[in-house]
Design a protein around this motif. Structure first.
Motif, PDB file in Angstrom:
ATOM      1  N   SER A   4      -8.786  -5.479  -1.381  1.00 49.54           N
ATOM      2  CA  SER A   4      -7.778  -5.388  -1.977  1.00 49.54           C
ATOM      3  C   SER A   4      -7.659  -6.063  -3.086  1.00 49.54           C
ATOM      4  CB  SER A   4      -6.321  -5.447  -1.042  1.00 49.54           C
ATOM      5  OG  SER A   4      -6.559  -6.763  -0.579  1.00 49.54           O
ATOM      6  N   GLU A   5      -8.090  -7.430  -3.072  1.00 47.99           N
ATOM      7  CA  GLU A   5      -8.083  -8.548  -4.023  1.00 47.99           C
ATOM      8  C   GLU A   5      -9.164  -8.128  -5.067  1.00 47.99           C
ATOM      9  OE1 GLU A   5      -7.186 -12.716  -1.823  1.00 47.99           O
ATOM     10  OE2 GLU A   5      -9.142 -11.894  -1.736  1.00 47.99           O
ATOM     11  N   ILE A   6     -10.328  -7.738  -4.799  1.00 39.52           N
ATOM     12  CA  ILE A   6     -11.205  -6.826  -5.746  1.00 39.52           C
ATOM     13  C   ILE A   6     -10.657  -5.811  -6.462  1.00 39.52           C
ATOM     14  CG2 ILE A   6     -13.294  -5.862  -6.044  1.00 39.52           C
ATOM     15  CD1 ILE A   6     -14.425  -7.435  -3.858  1.00 39.52           C
ATOM     16  N   CYS A   7     -10.091  -4.998  -5.668  1.00 39.16           N
ATOM     17  CA  CYS A   7      -9.250  -3.426  -6.273  1.00 39.16           C
ATOM     18  C   CYS A   7      -8.421  -4.119  -7.503  1.00 39.16           C
ATOM     19  CB  CYS A   7      -8.537  -2.782  -5.208  1.00 39.16           C
ATOM     20  SG  CYS A   7      -8.440  -1.422  -5.524  1.00 39.16           S
ATOM     21  N   SER A   8      -7.483  -5.229  -7.157  1.00 34.19           N
ATOM     22  CA  SER A   8      -6.238  -5.658  -8.245  1.00 34.19           C
ATOM     23  C   SER A   8      -7.249  -6.361  -9.228  1.00 34.19           C
ATOM     24  CB  SER A   8      -5.563  -6.739  -7.279  1.00 34.19           C
ATOM     25  OG  SER A   8      -4.724  -7.275  -8.329  1.00 34.19           O
ATOM     26  N   LEU A   9      -8.219  -7.046  -8.983  1.00 36.49           N
ATOM     27  CA  LEU A   9      -9.104  -7.675 -10.272  1.00 36.49           C
ATOM     28  C   LEU A   9      -9.645  -6.796 -10.889  1.00 36.49           C
ATOM     29  CD1 LEU A   9     -10.089 -10.448 -11.305  1.00 36.49           C
ATOM     30  CD2 LEU A   9     -12.008 -10.116  -9.856  1.00 36.49           C
ATOM     31  N   VAL A  10     -10.059  -5.690 -10.583  1.00 39.44           N
ATOM     32  CA  VAL A  10     -10.788  -4.768 -11.577  1.00 39.44           C
ATOM     33  C   VAL A  10      -9.899  -3.286 -11.872  1.00 39.44           C
ATOM     34  CG1 VAL A  10     -12.954  -5.405 -10.906  1.00 39.44           C
ATOM     35  CG2 VAL A  10     -12.126  -3.410  -9.636  1.00 39.44           C
ATOM     36  N   SER A  11      -8.801  -3.651 -11.738  1.00 39.32           N
ATOM     37  CA  SER A  11      -7.743  -2.528 -11.703  1.00 39.32           C
ATOM     38  C   SER A  11      -8.286  -1.048 -11.192  1.00 39.32           C
ATOM     39  CB  SER A  11      -7.412  -2.193 -13.157  1.00 39.32           C
ATOM     40  OG  SER A  11      -7.027  -3.542 -13.741  1.00 39.32           O
ATOM     41  N   GLY A  12      -8.938  -0.883  -9.956  1.00 33.71           N
ATOM     42  CA  GLY A  12      -9.216   0.101  -9.264  1.00 33.71           C
ATOM     43  C   GLY A  12      -8.620   0.696  -8.257  1.00 33.71           C
ATOM     44  N   GLU A  13      -9.207   1.685  -7.899  1.00 34.04           N
ATOM     45  CA  GLU A  13      -8.325   2.375  -6.914  1.00 34.04           C
ATOM     46  C   GLU A  13      -9.053   2.320  -5.444  1.00 34.04           C
ATOM     47  OE1 GLU A  13      -6.281   6.840  -5.614  1.00 34.04           O
ATOM     48  OE2 GLU A  13      -7.421   6.715  -7.861  1.00 34.04           O
ATOM     49  N   LEU A  14      -8.630   2.116  -4.395  1.00 30.39           N
ATOM     50  CA  LEU A  14      -9.382   1.877  -3.193  1.00 30.39           C
ATOM     51  C   LEU A  14      -9.452   3.143  -2.124  1.00 30.39           C
ATOM     52  CD1 LEU A  14     -10.961  -0.042  -1.276  1.00 30.39           C
ATOM     53  CD2 LEU A  14      -9.090  -0.998  -0.193  1.00 30.39           C
ATOM     54  N   PHE A  15     -10.551   3.731  -1.890  1.00 26.59           N
ATOM     55  CA  PHE A  15     -10.682   4.652  -0.824  1.00 26.59           C
ATOM     56  C   PHE A  15     -11.530   4.147   0.329  1.00 26.59           C
ATOM     57  CE2 PHE A  15     -10.026   6.928  -4.850  1.00 26.59           C
ATOM     58  CZ  PHE A  15      -9.386   7.878  -4.352  1.00 26.59           C
ATOM     59  N   ALA A  16     -10.746   3.782   1.298  1.00 26.43           N
ATOM     60  CA  ALA A  16     -11.342   3.131   2.724  1.00 26.43           C
ATOM     61  C   ALA A  16     -10.482   3.484   3.612  1.00 26.43           C
ATOM     62  CB  ALA A  16     -11.657   1.772   2.324  1.00 26.43           C
ATOM     63  N   PRO A  17     -11.116   3.358   5.021  1.00 28.97           N
ATOM     64  CA  PRO A  17     -10.080   3.467   6.037  1.00 28.97           C
ATOM     65  C   PRO A  17      -8.991   2.719   6.059  1.00 28.97           C
ATOM     66  CG  PRO A  17     -12.483   3.511   6.873  1.00 28.97           C
ATOM     67  CD  PRO A  17     -12.364   3.350   5.214  1.00 28.97           C
ATOM     68  N   VAL A  18      -7.874   3.170   6.541  1.00 32.48           N
ATOM     69  CA  VAL A  18      -6.661   2.230   7.045  1.00 32.48           C
ATOM     70  C   VAL A  18      -7.057   0.681   7.446  1.00 32.48           C
ATOM     71  CG1 VAL A  18      -4.308   2.071   7.697  1.00 32.48           C
ATOM     72  CG2 VAL A  18      -5.294   4.251   6.765  1.00 32.48           C
ATOM     73  N   GLY A  19      -6.568  -0.124   7.106  1.00 32.66           N
ATOM     74  CA  GLY A  19      -6.780  -1.345   7.547  1.00 32.66           C
ATOM     75  C   GLY A  19      -7.920  -2.195   7.052  1.00 32.66           C
ATOM     76  N   SER A  20      -8.699  -1.520   6.419  1.00 31.07           N
ATOM     77  CA  SER A  20     -10.055  -2.371   5.805  1.00 31.07           C
ATOM     78  C   SER A  20      -9.839  -3.009   4.708  1.00 31.07           C
ATOM     79  CB  SER A  20     -11.239  -1.204   5.469  1.00 31.07           C
ATOM     80  OG  SER A  20     -10.787  -0.239   4.762  1.00 31.07           O
ATOM     81  N   GLU A  21      -8.283  -2.889   3.874  1.00 33.51           N
ATOM     82  CA  GLU A  21      -8.311  -3.566   2.682  1.00 33.51           C
ATOM     83  C   GLU A  21      -8.487  -5.170   2.910  1.00 33.51           C
ATOM     84  OE1 GLU A  21      -6.238  -1.736   4.432  1.00 33.51           O
ATOM     85  OE2 GLU A  21      -5.155  -0.050   3.254  1.00 33.51           O
ATOM     86  N   SER A  22      -8.324  -5.538   3.915  1.00 35.31           N
ATOM     87  CA  SER A  22      -8.564  -7.077   4.103  1.00 35.31           C
ATOM     88  C   SER A  22     -10.202  -7.599   4.407  1.00 35.31           C
ATOM     89  CB  SER A  22      -7.746  -7.691   5.393  1.00 35.31           C
ATOM     90  OG  SER A  22      -7.997  -7.121   6.466  1.00 35.31           O
TER      91      SER A  22
END
Length: 357
Positions: A4-22
């Protein structure tokens, strides 16, 4: 960093299983080298089939792949996102205020806070070095030269007197800034007389200069490298050259004396620009091209002498056919000569018949 931090840094959209943001990411590697805990990137669609075989924990890419089994961060430009992320993981070192006892620093030099000066460096009289800059080792900084903040200079660089270097400039090993321009006058006997080069070099903020590149000082006035310009290794910039902002000069390219480049000009490898001409902004000069006359903005040229790139492509496409084309031309010439001889013979015969008659 977490996904989630990487996603915010590069202004991206994350596609991953629920709960894997951390999920934690520990490193960045290529697609073939990445393992669990790493993030990789897909910038070339040619490698898209490799997604199914990735062992990385996540990938940066420009389009969501439903069949891929790993976390995906979709961004507009994966290569740009990679640059942002790598600068976060591997930031440029900043000085911590360490000055080696094996360095010489003139008492008249003004050294900012947090500046590192390594062994065998020479910082001459009247030099100013901005905060957080790093001089690694074996570096010569000439009299009255100014370095900005957060400058990073790799080993064995020479910066001669009176030059002005902006903020966040990176200079790779062996580069020479402020060497004499190549200027000589010649008398009637052919003897050459040196013209002293009394100008300076001015380098803007965020410029990067490659290993063993040279930027000559001006005869009078300034040789100027604009903000954000990036120079590869073995690039030659002659005296009184003016280079605009955000240009790219690839290895072994060169600009001769008093040449002018606009903003965002690209010189590909071994391209050269003759002196006293101007290349307009946003122009692209193909590899090994020789530019002998001024170019308007947005030009695309290749070849030596350089011609419009689309025409050069057409010329190159027939080069391989030239031997067969030449053979056909010679065959046509022989046929033409044979036909001429036959026609000439008939005319003589007809003329003789008329005379006898």
């Amino acid at each position: 960093m977490t996904l989630s931090e990487i996603c915010s840094l590069v202004s991206g959209e994350l596609f991953a299983p629920v709960g894997s943001e951390s999920q934690s990411i520990r490193g960045i590697r290529s697609m073939s080298e990445a393992r669990e805990g790493d993030i990789t990137f897909l910038a070339n669609v040619r490698y898209r089939p490799e997604l199914k075989r990735l062992k990385a924990s996540a990938v940066l890419l420009s389009q969501h792949e439903p069949d891929a089994t790993i976390a995906q961060i979709v961004v507009r430009d994966p290569y740009l996102a990679l640059s942002i992320l790598m600068q976060h993981f591997y930031p440029m070192p900043k000085g911590s205020g360490q000055i080696s006892p094996m360095a010489f620093v003139s008492p008249t030099a003004r050294i900012g806070s947090g500046v590192d000066i390594g062994p065998m460096c020479v910082v001459s009289e009247g030099v100013t070095i901005g905060e957080g800059s790093v001089l690694t080792s074996g570096i010569h900084v000439g009299k009255n030269t100014t370095l900005g903040n957060d400058v990073y200079i790799h080993p064995n660089v020479v910066i001669r007197e009176d030059c002005r270097i902006g903020n966040r400039v990176i200079i790779q090993p062996g580069a020479v800034i402020g060497s004499d321009g190549f200027g000589y006058a010649v008398d009637p006997s052919g003897k050459r007389f040196r013209i002293p080069q009394v100008g300076i070099v001015v380098i803007g903020d965020d410029v990067e200069i490659g290993a063993n590149s040279t930027v000559d000082r001006a005869t009078f006035g300034e040789t100027n490298i604009g903000r954000g310009t990036k120079m590869d290794n073995l690039v030659q910039i002659a005296h009184n050259v003016k280079i605009g902002q955000d240009c790219v000069l690839v290895a072994q390219s060169a600009v001769a004396g008093s040449g002018r480049l606009g903003d965002r000009v690209i010189l590909a490898g071994q391209a050269a620009v003759v002196g006293h001409i101007e290349v307009g902004s946003d122009s692209v000069i193909g590899g090994q091209s020789g530019v002998a006359s001024s170019l308007s903005e947005g030009s695309r040229v290749s070849g030596s002498p350089a011609i419009p790139h689309n025409i050069w492509l057409r010329v190159q496409s027939i080069v391989k056919d030239l031997p067969s084309i030449l053979a056909r031309i010679r065959k046509l010439e022989r046929l033409f000569r044979s036909s001429e001889t036959a026609v000439s013979g008939n005319e003589i015969q007809e003329g003789g018949t008329e005379k006898n008659g």
